[in-house]
Design an enzyme around this catalytic site. Structure first.
Site, mmCIF file in Angstrom:
data_model
loop_
_atom_site.group_PDB
_atom_site.id
_atom_site.type_symbol
_atom_site.label_atom_id
_atom_site.label_comp_id
_atom_site.label_asym_id
_atom_site.label_seq_id
_atom_site.Cartn_x
_atom_site.Cartn_y
_atom_site.Cartn_z
ATOM 1 C CD GLU A 29 0.601 -2.357 1.380
ATOM 2 O OE1 GLU A 29 -0.181 -2.209 0.320
ATOM 3 O OE2 GLU A 29 1.702 -2.620 1.095
ATOM 4 N NE ARG B 296 1.196 -8.887 7.749
ATOM 5 C CZ ARG B 296 0.822 -7.896 6.744
ATOM 6 N NH1 ARG B 296 -0.185 -8.134 6.020
ATOM 7 N NH2 ARG B 296 1.568 -7.027 6.373
ATOM 8 C CG ASN C 58 0.701 -8.505 2.006
ATOM 9 O OD1 ASN C 58 0.419 -7.610 2.841
ATOM 10 N ND2 ASN C 58 1.538 -8.267 1.002
ATOM 11 C CG ASP D 45 4.412 -2.807 -1.390
ATOM 12 O OD1 ASP D 45 3.574 -3.565 -1.374
ATOM 13 O OD2 ASP D 45 5.024 -2.334 -0.475
#
Length: 292
Positions: free
Chosen positions: A15, A99, A101, A198
């Site tokens: 990522e 969490r 991101n 995304d």
């Protein structure tokens, strides 16, 4: 157009690519394994930093050799020279299933980063702004999976996605204060192939590039939200994109080797690779650094 594997490190969940024009190096992360990687545009001189927790994204700092990293346990600083990781704020200590991101830096050195529900089911996350003085402010709530923050070239429009809503949003962005307003639908990515929005970036012409994860596509949208170009990737789980290289004309794309949840599809031997896409005839914009 040509698609190549730059680095094959089989990131479990690759990522957050960030190109550093000063060092001419690309940084990216392995979210699940808690690692930061760095390499040249050609994939040489690979370096890795291990972190104490899962990581969602990072932002290079203006002052010194280091970064702000968004970990599952909150915001931290990372010193590249020593590898030291120091926490400075946990915005969700009461939400252990969340969490941090995806995140990016605005033109004034602020880091905007959202959180996510790790099961990707409930609207338990939020969007935060970290100012250069390390203060943290909540901008948006009720987010399932924060993804794709980026800005128009003039900095006045902020783009952001809650992945499983099926939309990418646009906001008016107040550059003086770092506040957002007037949320509206920018586009609705075609999720008929099982994909969802995304990571994103914006090129010098103001077109938004988005990784359609689980559908193996990168889509370029016009400033009006219309599909301009579709790139079919050699893996289904492409996760994020960033322009880099000496001329900012190479599109780098991260991918994941293993889906976070069993309902998502697998991939072939190139899963988890870092890819480069050249010959697009498009240039990106240099990413700002965090800090005053």
């Amino acid at each position: 157009m040509r698609i190549d594997v730059v680095v094959d490190v089989k990131t479990t969940l690759g990522e957050g690519p960030v190109w550093d024009p000063e060092q001419e190096r690309l940084y990216w992360v392995d979210s699940m394994d808690g690692r930061v990687f760095r390499a040249t545009a050609q994939g040489s001189e690979v370096r890795c930093w291990d972190l104490p927790d899962k990581i969602g994204s990072m932002a290079l700092r203006r002052d010194g050799e280091g970064a702000v990293v968004a970990l599952a346990s909150g915001f931290h600083t990372l010193d590249f020279a020593s590898g030291e990781v120091i926490p400075f704020h946990d915005p969700e200590p009461d939400r252990p299933a969340n969490r941090l991101n995806d995140g990016k830096v605005d033109r004034h050195g602020r880091f905007l980063c959202g959180s996510m529900d790790t099961m990707e089911e409930g609207p338990n996350g939020a969007l935060y702004r970290v100012d250069p003085d390390f203060s943290v402010h909540t901008l948006e709530k009720d987010i399932i999976v924060s993804n794709g923050p980026c800005w128009s070239p003039d900095g006045d429009t902020f783009y952001f996605a809650d992945t499983w809503t099926g939309e990418i949003w646009a906001y008016d962005y107040d550059q003086a204060t770092g506040s957002i307003s007037n949320r509206r639908t920018f586009c609705r990515p075609d999720g008929s192939g099982g994909g969802a929005a995304d990571g994103s970036t914006v090129d010098a012409e103001g077109y938004l590039w988005n990784a359609l994860v689980y559908d193996g596509k990168i889509i370029r949208y016009t400033p009006d939200g219309e599909v301009d170009r579709v790139i079919e990737m050699p893996v289904k789980k492409v996760t994020s994109v960033m322009f880099g290289g000496p001329n900012l004309d190479t599109l780098f794309a991260t991918s994941m080797a293993k889906p976070p949840l069993p309902r998502f599809p697998g991939d072939g031997v190139r899963r988890g690779s870092l890819f480069s896409i050249t010959g697009l005839g498009v240039h990106g914009l240099p990413e700002p650094r965090f800090g005053a």
